[in-house]
Design a protein around this motif. Sequence first.
Motif, PDB file in Angstrom:
ATOM      1  N   GLY A 170     -23.457  49.152  -4.624  1.00 23.35           N
ATOM      2  CA  GLY A 170     -22.046  49.018  -4.534  1.00 23.35           C
ATOM      3  C   GLY A 170     -21.800  48.336  -2.893  1.00 23.35           C
ATOM      4  O   GLY A 170     -20.610  48.532  -2.325  1.00 23.35           O
ATOM      5  N   VAL A 171     -22.470  47.480  -2.623  1.00 22.11           N
ATOM      6  CA  VAL A 171     -22.185  46.714  -1.330  1.00 22.11           C
ATOM      7  C   VAL A 171     -21.904  45.401  -1.450  1.00 22.11           C
ATOM      8  O   VAL A 171     -22.954  44.646  -2.245  1.00 22.11           O
ATOM      9  N   ASP A 172     -20.805  44.772  -1.017  1.00 24.06           N
ATOM     10  CA  ASP A 172     -20.639  43.512  -1.434  1.00 24.06           C
ATOM     11  C   ASP A 172     -21.256  42.613  -0.193  1.00 24.06           C
ATOM     12  O   ASP A 172     -20.891  42.576   0.780  1.00 24.06           O
ATOM     13  N   ALA A 173     -22.713  42.235  -0.771  1.00 18.27           N
ATOM     14  CA  ALA A 173     -23.362  41.271   0.475  1.00 18.27           C
ATOM     15  C   ALA A 173     -23.429  39.919   0.396  1.00 18.27           C
ATOM     16  O   ALA A 173     -23.786  39.486  -1.162  1.00 18.27           O
ATOM     17  N   ILE A 174     -23.110  39.126   1.272  1.00 21.09           N
ATOM     18  CA  ILE A 174     -23.221  37.618   0.814  1.00 21.09           C
ATOM     19  C   ILE A 174     -24.167  37.111   1.482  1.00 21.09           C
ATOM     20  O   ILE A 174     -24.659  37.256   2.819  1.00 21.09           O
ATOM     21  N   MET A 183     -40.071  35.387  13.423  1.00 22.18           N
ATOM     22  CA  MET A 183     -40.898  35.113  12.169  1.00 22.18           C
ATOM     23  C   MET A 183     -41.401  33.821  11.848  1.00 22.18           C
ATOM     24  O   MET A 183     -42.357  33.277  11.240  1.00 22.18           O
ATOM     25  N   GLY A 184     -40.492  32.766  12.533  1.00 20.90           N
ATOM     26  CA  GLY A 184     -41.147  31.289  12.587  1.00 20.90           C
ATOM     27  C   GLY A 184     -40.859  31.073  10.994  1.00 20.90           C
ATOM     28  O   GLY A 184     -40.029  31.433  10.533  1.00 20.90           O
ATOM     29  N   GLY A 185     -41.343  29.930  10.670  1.00 17.26           N
ATOM     30  CA  GLY A 185     -41.213  29.663   9.198  1.00 17.26           C
ATOM     31  C   GLY A 185     -40.123  28.641   8.766  1.00 17.26           C
ATOM     32  O   GLY A 185     -39.338  28.148  10.132  1.00 17.26           O
ATOM     33  N   SER A 186     -39.655  28.210   7.641  1.00 13.92           N
ATOM     34  CA  SER A 186     -38.802  27.148   7.484  1.00 13.92           C
ATOM     35  C   SER A 186     -37.371  27.436   6.772  1.00 13.92           C
ATOM     36  O   SER A 186     -36.602  26.557   7.259  1.00 13.92           O
ATOM     37  N   LEU A 187     -37.196  28.558   6.330  1.00 14.80           N
ATOM     38  CA  LEU A 187     -35.957  28.835   5.768  1.00 14.80           C
ATOM     39  C   LEU A 187     -35.781  30.494   5.853  1.00 14.80           C
ATOM     40  O   LEU A 187     -36.455  31.068   5.572  1.00 14.80           O
ATOM     41  N   ALA A 188     -34.719  30.916   6.096  1.00 18.05           N
ATOM     42  CA  ALA A 188     -34.308  32.164   6.115  1.00 18.05           C
ATOM     43  C   ALA A 188     -32.814  32.341   5.593  1.00 18.05           C
ATOM     44  O   ALA A 188     -31.996  31.638   5.784  1.00 18.05           O
ATOM     45  N   HIS A 189     -32.392  33.417   4.806  1.00 16.51           N
ATOM     46  CA  HIS A 189     -31.265  34.072   4.636  1.00 16.51           C
ATOM     47  C   HIS A 189     -31.119  35.286   5.033  1.00 16.51           C
ATOM     48  O   HIS A 189     -32.137  36.298   4.978  1.00 16.51           O
ATOM     49  N   GLU A 190     -30.005  35.821   5.422  1.00 14.54           N
ATOM     50  CA  GLU A 190     -29.636  37.291   5.533  1.00 14.54           C
ATOM     51  C   GLU A 190     -28.521  37.667   4.502  1.00 14.54           C
ATOM     52  O   GLU A 190     -27.688  36.632   4.314  1.00 14.54           O
ATOM     53  N   PHE A 191     -28.512  38.836   4.131  1.00  6.97           N
ATOM     54  CA  PHE A 191     -27.535  39.339   3.309  1.00  6.97           C
ATOM     55  C   PHE A 191     -26.560  40.140   4.206  1.00  6.97           C
ATOM     56  O   PHE A 191     -26.930  41.059   4.721  1.00  6.97           O
ATOM     57  N   MET A 192     -25.309  39.594   4.026  1.00  2.69           N
ATOM     58  CA  MET A 192     -24.556  40.252   5.105  1.00  2.69           C
ATOM     59  C   MET A 192     -23.228  41.128   4.482  1.00  2.69           C
ATOM     60  O   MET A 192     -22.597  40.469   3.359  1.00  2.69           O
ATOM     61  N   ALA A 193     -23.043  42.130   4.750  1.00  2.00           N
ATOM     62  CA  ALA A 193     -22.065  42.968   4.425  1.00  2.00           C
ATOM     63  C   ALA A 193     -20.805  42.688   4.929  1.00  2.00           C
ATOM     64  O   ALA A 193     -20.694  42.876   6.377  1.00  2.00           O
ATOM     65  N   ASN A 213     -24.928  32.383   9.619  1.00  2.28           N
ATOM     66  CA  ASN A 213     -24.802  32.974  10.783  1.00  2.28           C
ATOM     67  C   ASN A 213     -24.203  32.268  11.762  1.00  2.28           C
ATOM     68  O   ASN A 213     -24.913  31.106  11.979  1.00  2.28           O
ATOM     69  N   GLN A 214     -23.439  32.810  12.611  1.00  5.96           N
ATOM     70  CA  GLN A 214     -22.858  31.808  13.892  1.00  5.96           C
ATOM     71  C   GLN A 214     -24.060  31.493  14.852  1.00  5.96           C
ATOM     72  O   GLN A 214     -23.932  30.626  15.509  1.00  5.96           O
ATOM     73  N   GLN A 215     -25.275  32.338  14.632  1.00  5.88           N
ATOM     74  CA  GLN A 215     -26.328  31.876  15.695  1.00  5.88           C
ATOM     75  C   GLN A 215     -26.890  30.585  15.180  1.00  5.88           C
ATOM     76  O   GLN A 215     -27.270  29.972  16.255  1.00  5.88           O
ATOM     77  N   ARG A 383     -15.823  35.627   9.979  1.00  3.81           N
ATOM     78  CA  ARG A 383     -15.897  36.909   9.600  1.00  3.81           C
ATOM     79  C   ARG A 383     -16.849  37.456  10.256  1.00  3.81           C
ATOM     80  O   ARG A 383     -18.039  37.040  10.659  1.00  3.81           O
ATOM     81  N   LYS A 384     -16.700  38.840  10.531  1.00  5.86           N
ATOM     82  CA  LYS A 384     -17.722  39.784  10.989  1.00  5.86           C
ATOM     83  C   LYS A 384     -18.594  40.081   9.791  1.00  5.86           C
ATOM     84  O   LYS A 384     -18.042  40.661   8.511  1.00  5.86           O
ATOM     85  N   GLY A 385     -19.859  40.482  10.050  1.00  6.11           N
ATOM     86  CA  GLY A 385     -20.663  41.269   9.052  1.00  6.11           C
ATOM     87  C   GLY A 385     -21.954  41.972   9.490  1.00  6.11           C
ATOM     88  O   GLY A 385     -22.338  41.978  10.590  1.00  6.11           O
ATOM     89  N   ILE A 386     -22.437  42.605   8.812  1.00  5.77           N
ATOM     90  CA  ILE A 386     -23.387  43.731   9.152  1.00  5.77           C
ATOM     91  C   ILE A 386     -24.636  43.077   8.131  1.00  5.77           C
ATOM     92  O   ILE A 386     -24.467  42.879   6.930  1.00  5.77           O
TER      93      ILE A 386
END
Length: 551
Positions: A170-174, A183-193, A213-215, A383-386
């Motif tokens: 029940g968490v709306d995470a994008i 971690m290094g590596g080539s691609l990353a996604h974060e799931f953000m509520a 991510n704004q980062q 937008r802000k996210g967790i």
Amino acid sequence: MASHRLLVRAGYVRQLGSGIYSLLPLGYRATSRVEQVIREEIDRIGGQEMEMPVVHPAELWKESGRYFKIGPELVRFKDRTGRDMVLAMTHEEIVASLLRDIVRSYRQLPMIVYHFQTKFRDEPRARGGLLRVREFVMKDSYSCDVDQAGLDRAYQAHFEAYERIFKRLGVDAIPVGADVGIMGGSLAHEFMALNDFGEDTLVLCESCDYAANQQIAPAAKPEPSTEQPRPLEEVATPGTTTIATLTKHLGIGAERTAKAAFFVTGDGRLVTAIVRGDHDVNETKLFNAAKAVGGLRPARVEEIRAAGMEPGYGSPIGAHDTVVLVDAIAAASPNLVAGANREGFHYRNVNVGRDFTPDQVVDLVNARAGDPCPTCGKPLVLRKGIEVGNIFKLGTDFSVAAGATFLGEDGQAHPIVMGSYGIGLGRALACVVEAHHDDKGIIWPAEVAPYAAHLVSIGGAREARVTEVAERLHQVAFDAGREILYDDRDESPGVKFTDAELLGMPTILTVSPRSLNAGGVEVKDRATGEAMTRSIAEVEAMLIGSEAVPA
Ligand SMILES: [Zn+2]
């Protein structure tokens, strides 16, 4: 935050120290439910559950290089024999060392392994609540493949598993594009509520599906200027150590100024970052541009002065022994006001390249609301996210460092291609509560509720009939393997109803003299507040049934 306030008040968690929490019985049950949802979905994509230790010999972390790259977040200590040890932050090194020992042939791959295990990160800014903690339990899974195409499949499988997990919770995470960080590596996604109190800023496009991510979201490209460079000119600016005081003193806009920020890398280099006064330094971009081995910390006054610069009035003009990184927008902006490296003085008409030579011109600032979307050009929104989960394409860095290779069909040794995928249980729990509460308390979704129902008996020992019915319902549920929470305290109805709403089980069953007179048990839906009286037999059937208890 509401989640923290409610979880503490309702007795789910208790703080032991800064960023360190105990899960009380209800909190443990809720977390176990979250864990089970994650387990089912990782099992579904072929994950094999295992368990790896919390304390690691430091050699493995030295082999991968992270022992030296990571700052004080990694807890290092010696055991009684003087061997260097670390507390696990994640387990890439351990998986790679297991692969080295166990995998010989391509026929043993692909493989996904995972565990739920305690991690420790000595975060500098542990906050109230389960969102930024130092000790936490994480589900981390690792994919191990023979090639990039295999990694792509494992990554996509995790991406989809995460979408199912957060939907069930029940968490709306994008999912947003993210920094690969340590971690290094080539691609990353974060799931953000999405959450107004989240500490990550997300850069989103409402016209296409761009999300980052704004980062890492690129800032707008600099506008070329036709303004001609003018001669450098020193100007007295007493008491103007900030952009706000400087622009007020000179009567100019912040976009006509340059500001300097000073950092020291873990390997001791002073980094001077120059951005325009109307922008903020993006520390992730700075960290990556500076290749900040061992972390990045703010420089001390004496370190800045030793390089020929004056804090508050600093610029790279005449400076030495510092790496100068200049943001692309600042570099393209002519005739800026910048520090003169003398207390109380600035220069007018500073031009990057003419008055000092940068080591690197690079994007160092945050993307802003209204900047053009990198994909479609429409204005971006913030937008802000967790962050509730992350997935990384690691590639072969860890397997090469550990010597984890397999013999391919070609008879040659190749490094195993790895991916790494995390979900923090405490964060996930907090995000569930953030999304599911009202002013009375928590409203658990059925999938993660610690108990399906909260049984309240009213009247205490004085009401033998109430006690008898309530005891029987509790026993019926228990015998059916569907334990419910039973409040048999001798408290007032008001206290018991308030607590039931605070604790937040999906269904509240009330047995009282009044409900018995009305024909049975009051069945109330915590989410909607709707209540109706059901016969004792109907409620027993609900408790025995495999369905969630309906109102
Ligand atoms: Zn767009």
